[in-house]
Design a protein around this motif. Structure first.
Motif: not given
Length: 254
Positions: A87-92, A134-142, A164-169, A175-176
């Motif tokens: 919830x808190x990070x920007x993808x990383x 170090x891999x976030x859910x957003x990175x794993x999804x990418x 980066x674009x997943x988090x901003x789009x 994402x979850x």
């Protein structure tokens, strides 16, 4: 000589330009995921191809469900096991990356000491732990959606760009939702609904904390290391760790 050097420089520049144009043209348009569910993923296609190459009939069990029909217990369990700062990070998650790097260094030091090579121990961290930790859910999804499983610098750079674009789009909830519907939970089993039905004969909406933690424990390697048929005790140990972290995870507001 100068003419040859100039020609080579122009050739290199032209090749680099073509490479950049190719990457731009083929780069995933993630904004479409706001309203459209992905029909398949790179991971699923890889598994289907592997099955065919092994002479097996490809298997794919998957049923898409909205996030509202996935138990909050599973949402919390997955984040507790994979990305507690989602919830808190920007993808990383830079703190997690640092912790993973330090863990890799300690593991490398331990192995080097056992092999009698203490001098190089702190210079050769275990990068497999670094990648996973170090891999976030957003990175794993990418990676899951668009990339291969090869471990190269080029792939990691592309993964970072897509993240980066997943988090901003997309919203955190979206994402979850996509992540929980596409990740692998066994041989041919993809997504929370298929996993809940396969392992517990119930909908994903009705999973208990214990069941949710069990499924979350499998995520890092459902076919091998955390395969409940091959290594049930490993899955159970990780399940207990995840259960302890459930109440410390925040879910995105949807």
């Amino acid at each position: 000589m100068w003419r040859i050097i100039k020609t080579l420089a122009l050739v290199v520049l032209a090749l680099f330009t073509l490479f950049v144009v190719y990457e731009v043209v083929t780069f995933p348009r993630v904004a479409g995921l706001r309203t459209k569910n992905p029909e398949t993923t790179s991971m699923i296609e890889t598994r289907l191809r592997e099955a065919r190459e092994q002479g097996r009939e490809p298997r794919r069990v998957q049923q898409w469900v909205p996030l509202a029909r996935i138990s909050p217990n599973l949402q919390r369990a997955v984040l507790a096991g994979e990305d507690s700062n989602f919830v808190a990070h920007d993808g990383f998650d830079y703190e997690a990356i640092q912790r993973a790097w330090e863990a890799g260094q300690k593991e490398a030091a331990k192995e080097a000491k056992q092999e009698g090579d203490e001098e190089s121990a702190w210079w050769i961290p275990d990068l497999s732990k670094f990648r996973r930790g170090g891999s976030t859910v957003s990175q794993q999804l990418a990676k899951n959606l668009y990339l291969s499983s090869e471990r190269t610098a080029a792939r990691k750079i592309k993964e970072a760009a897509i993240t980066y674009f997943l988090e901003r789009s997309l919203s955190k909830c979206r994402i979850l939702e996509i992540y929980l519907n596409v990740i692998e939970w066994g041989d041919g089993v993809y997504g929370a609904e298929a996993a809940a039905q396969t392992y517990f004969r119930k909908p994903a909406a009705n999973l208990t904390p214990q069941e949710a933690a069990y499924l979350s424990a499998m995520i890092p390697s459902p076919l091998n290391v955390f395969n409940p048929q091959k290594n049930p005790r490993r899955v159970q140990r990780r399940q207990r760790v995840i259960l302890r972290g459930l109440n410390h995870v925040r879910l995105p507001q949807c």
